[in-house]
Motif scaffolding. Sequence first.
Motif, PDB file in Angstrom:
ATOM      1  N   PRO A  65      12.509  -7.806  -8.968  1.00  0.00           N
ATOM      2  CA  PRO A  65      11.235  -7.812  -8.238  1.00  0.00           C
ATOM      3  C   PRO A  65      10.941  -6.463  -7.580  1.00  0.00           C
ATOM      4  O   PRO A  65      11.863  -5.687  -7.296  1.00  0.00           O
ATOM      5  CB  PRO A  65      11.431  -8.883  -7.152  1.00  0.00           C
ATOM      6  N   THR A  66       9.676  -6.215  -7.353  1.00  0.00           N
ATOM      7  CA  THR A  66       9.290  -5.035  -6.576  1.00  0.00           C
ATOM      8  C   THR A  66       9.575  -5.336  -5.106  1.00  0.00           C
ATOM      9  O   THR A  66       9.725  -6.505  -4.718  1.00  0.00           O
ATOM     10  CB  THR A  66       7.782  -4.740  -6.738  1.00  0.00           C
ATOM     11  N   LEU A  67       9.617  -4.272  -4.295  1.00  0.00           N
ATOM     12  CA  LEU A  67       9.811  -4.494  -2.855  1.00  0.00           C
ATOM     13  C   LEU A  67       8.610  -5.246  -2.291  1.00  0.00           C
ATOM     14  O   LEU A  67       8.738  -6.029  -1.356  1.00  0.00           O
ATOM     15  CB  LEU A  67      10.020  -3.165  -2.128  1.00  0.00           C
ATOM     16  N   ARG A  68       7.441  -5.042  -2.891  1.00  0.00           N
ATOM     17  CA  ARG A  68       6.244  -5.797  -2.470  1.00  0.00           C
ATOM     18  C   ARG A  68       6.463  -7.290  -2.675  1.00  0.00           C
ATOM     19  O   ARG A  68       6.170  -8.095  -1.802  1.00  0.00           O
ATOM     20  CB  ARG A  68       5.025  -5.387  -3.303  1.00  0.00           C
ATOM     21  N   GLU A  69       6.960  -7.623  -3.874  1.00  0.00           N
ATOM     22  CA  GLU A  69       7.227  -9.045  -4.149  1.00  0.00           C
ATOM     23  C   GLU A  69       8.246  -9.600  -3.159  1.00  0.00           C
ATOM     24  O   GLU A  69       8.212 -10.778  -2.823  1.00  0.00           O
ATOM     25  CB  GLU A  69       7.778  -9.226  -5.566  1.00  0.00           C
ATOM     26  N   GLY A  70       9.165  -8.738  -2.719  1.00  0.00           N
ATOM     27  CA  GLY A  70      10.193  -9.170  -1.765  1.00  0.00           C
ATOM     28  C   GLY A  70       9.674  -9.276  -0.341  1.00  0.00           C
ATOM     29  O   GLY A  70      10.433  -9.599   0.569  1.00  0.00           O
ATOM     30  N   GLY A  71       8.398  -8.963  -0.129  1.00  0.00           N
ATOM     31  CA  GLY A  71       7.811  -9.156   1.200  1.00  0.00           C
ATOM     32  C   GLY A  71       7.402  -7.882   1.911  1.00  0.00           C
ATOM     33  O   GLY A  71       6.858  -7.940   3.014  1.00  0.00           O
ATOM     34  N   LEU A  72       7.665  -6.709   1.341  1.00  0.00           N
ATOM     35  CA  LEU A  72       7.269  -5.461   2.013  1.00  0.00           C
ATOM     36  C   LEU A  72       5.865  -5.074   1.535  1.00  0.00           C
ATOM     37  O   LEU A  72       5.696  -4.404   0.504  1.00  0.00           O
ATOM     38  CB  LEU A  72       8.267  -4.339   1.742  1.00  0.00           C
ATOM     39  N   LYS A  73       4.892  -5.497   2.305  1.00  0.00           N
ATOM     40  CA  LYS A  73       3.479  -5.362   1.935  1.00  0.00           C
ATOM     41  C   LYS A  73       3.103  -3.899   1.629  1.00  0.00           C
ATOM     42  O   LYS A  73       3.466  -3.003   2.377  1.00  0.00           O
ATOM     43  CB  LYS A  73       2.659  -5.865   3.138  1.00  0.00           C
ATOM     44  N   ASP A  74       2.384  -3.697   0.542  1.00  0.00           N
ATOM     45  CA  ASP A  74       1.836  -2.382   0.159  1.00  0.00           C
ATOM     46  C   ASP A  74       2.894  -1.301  -0.101  1.00  0.00           C
ATOM     47  O   ASP A  74       2.568  -0.129  -0.182  1.00  0.00           O
ATOM     48  CB  ASP A  74       0.869  -1.835   1.236  1.00  0.00           C
ATOM     49  N   PHE A  75       4.157  -1.684  -0.176  1.00  0.00           N
ATOM     50  CA  PHE A  75       5.202  -0.674  -0.377  1.00  0.00           C
ATOM     51  C   PHE A  75       5.046  -0.048  -1.760  1.00  0.00           C
ATOM     52  O   PHE A  75       4.964  -0.746  -2.752  1.00  0.00           O
ATOM     53  CB  PHE A  75       6.594  -1.310  -0.261  1.00  0.00           C
ATOM     54  N   GLU A  76       4.988   1.256  -1.802  1.00  0.00           N
ATOM     55  CA  GLU A  76       4.965   1.924  -3.114  1.00  0.00           C
ATOM     56  C   GLU A  76       5.454   3.365  -2.991  1.00  0.00           C
ATOM     57  O   GLU A  76       4.901   4.148  -2.229  1.00  0.00           O
ATOM     58  CB  GLU A  76       3.555   1.942  -3.722  1.00  0.00           C
ATOM     59  N   VAL A  77       6.495   3.694  -3.713  1.00  0.00           N
ATOM     60  CA  VAL A  77       6.932   5.088  -3.837  1.00  0.00           C
ATOM     61  C   VAL A  77       7.303   5.321  -5.292  1.00  0.00           C
ATOM     62  O   VAL A  77       8.081   4.567  -5.869  1.00  0.00           O
ATOM     63  CB  VAL A  77       8.190   5.406  -2.990  1.00  0.00           C
ATOM     64  N   LYS A  78       6.708   6.333  -5.877  1.00  0.00           N
ATOM     65  CA  LYS A  78       7.186   6.760  -7.204  1.00  0.00           C
ATOM     66  C   LYS A  78       7.402   8.263  -7.126  1.00  0.00           C
ATOM     67  O   LYS A  78       6.745   8.961  -6.354  1.00  0.00           O
ATOM     68  CB  LYS A  78       6.194   6.364  -8.299  1.00  0.00           C
TER      69      LYS A  78
END
Length: 329
Positions: A239-252
């Motif tokens: 899962p993405t960190l977003r799916e894990g509950g960290l709203k709007d988390f995105e780093v690439k």
Amino acid sequence: MTASRIPRMALAFAATAFAIPGIGHAADPYPSRPITMVVPFAAGGPTDVVARSVAAAMSKSLGQSVVVENRLGAGGTVSASYVAKAAPDGYTILIHHNGMATAPALYSKLPYKPLSDFSFVGQVADVPMTLLGRHDLPANTLPELVSYIQKNQNKVNLANAGLGAVSQLCGMLFQKAIGVELQTIPYQGTAPALTALLGGQVDVLCDQTTQTLPHIKAEKVKLYGVTTAQRIAALPNTPTLREGGLKDFEVKVWHGIYAPKGTPPAVIDKLDGALKAALKDPAVVSRMQELGAVIVPEDKQTPEGLRTWLASEIDKWSPIIKAAGVKAD
Ligand code: ASP
């Protein structure tokens, strides 16, 4: 004038006409000697791995070696400042990542200006990150990690590659998202940071798939999620960190190649042509796939593609870093 001297003069004229102004001897076509590609982080780490693959392929079309040199320190700013001050002759170039965009907000005395002290060559490839824990950390999922950290805040530490590294940015966003402040342990790249995680000397690390995939597959580390907005092909069940509950988390992680400001346009064209050829080279294409890296589209593999992207990333991250109150000096 003898008949035999005419063609020699014509040749000399042609060599001068096609040489690049300001580069070594007028008759030396660029490149006439090896090029140094400066890498801001430790050898064997994620930035280094991308750099070495691209440098080897660029050497083929440039007809000269592109030699990787790791200049470590201060989250990538040591390398960037070295290249900003190098001779603008195309023989010293820099590969750097998001740190080029985050450093101005982190360092008040940054000795270079990312947008005005460089000539731009082009973007290279984007790489997702993974959030990892040491293999014997009791938490198995992201929600378990968050509650473990919240209960053991003083015992858990977070490794990174220094202020300006993407591992630092990712860790900073993670701490903000879960409302805790952890002790951070800086290394000169995530190669040594990952070694420390594998050895159990540090607890948590955010790092690129370019070096984490084999350790994830061998179950040598705990995997809590991917940092991208969408799941990634290399880890389809994670899962993405977003799916894990960290709203709007995105780093690439994105990469760009730079030269010192004032590098002649003809040299930049050659370097950009070599970058574009490298990103089509089957060896690079398969290496990037294997590392979970995505080669950027051709319109981004250009000076303007990199400049525009860097400007947008500075605008995106500066207010976030300032609001987080993180400063290097
Ligand atoms: N992965 C590092 C970072 O956190 C850089 C590196 O070691 O290549 O920015």
